[in-house]
Scaffold this motif. Structure first.
Motif: not given
Length: 191
Positions: A72-75, A84, A108, A191
């Motif tokens: 997944c990804k996060v800011y 990202l 996300f 996360c």
């Protein structure tokens, strides 16, 4: 008359058989979304980090051309204009700046829900671009105010607490130290 009754029963049976599997399919698709993995190719050598920030510990590296599995990804803090960060299948983090997606872009992180926290510090709480006090302060939240949280990571230790919360917000990355947050209800997922 008998033929019509049989046709009606057959039609109802077929409709029921069709509806039930589609309902089950929709349920399993939503559940599977959280465990879907994505692929990426490293565009130039990159360091892997313990948290989604260059300020975190280097825990490895990937060579140009390597294929990685992304969860997944996060800011987070921008790297050459890209804010990202990708969570790799082994729990490491890499800047998306150095990854070309193979297929769909990663989702996300988090479970799609928002969790609530309240600022528990004696002053306003600094909101940072990444999960470290080394990352830029982007804003602050007043003492006692509530905030919406997406997920958490373990990163820099702040007064005995390594957890950092990612807040909902724009693409600049918004993180706060969990040391100064009281959860209102359930705690957010990792996360």
């Amino acid at each position: 008359m008998i033929i019509r009754q049989r046709l009606r029963r057959t039609a109802i049976a077929l409709a029921t058989a069709t509806i039930v599997p589609l309902g089950l399919l929709a349920t399993s698709t939503a559940a599977d979304a959280a465990t879907t993995t994505y692929k990426g190719r490293i565009t130039e050598g990159v360091n892997a980090r313990s948290a989604p920030t260059s300020a975190s510990t280097k825990v490895g590296s990937y060579a140009k051309g390597a294929t990685i599995t992304i969860q997944c990804k996060v800011y987070g803090p921008a790297v050459s204009g890209n804010s990202l960060w990708y969570k790799v299948a082994n729990g490491r983090w890499v800047s998306a700046r150095y990854v070309a997606n193979i297929g769909a872009a990663p989702r996300f992180c988090g479970d799609g829900k928002e969790y609530t926290g309240r600022v528990a510090s004696s002053t306003a709480l600094a909101v940072r671009s990444g999960p470290s006090t080394a990352n830029a302060k982007v804003s602050s939240i007043p003492r006692g105010a509530q905030m919406s949280i997406v997920c958490k990571v373990d990163a820099q230790n702040v007064d005995g607490n390594r957890r950092w919360y990612q807040l909902t917000g724009d693409g600049g990355g918004q993180w706060v130290s969990a040391r100064y947050v009281t959860n209102v209800g359930a705690a957010p997922p990792y996360c």
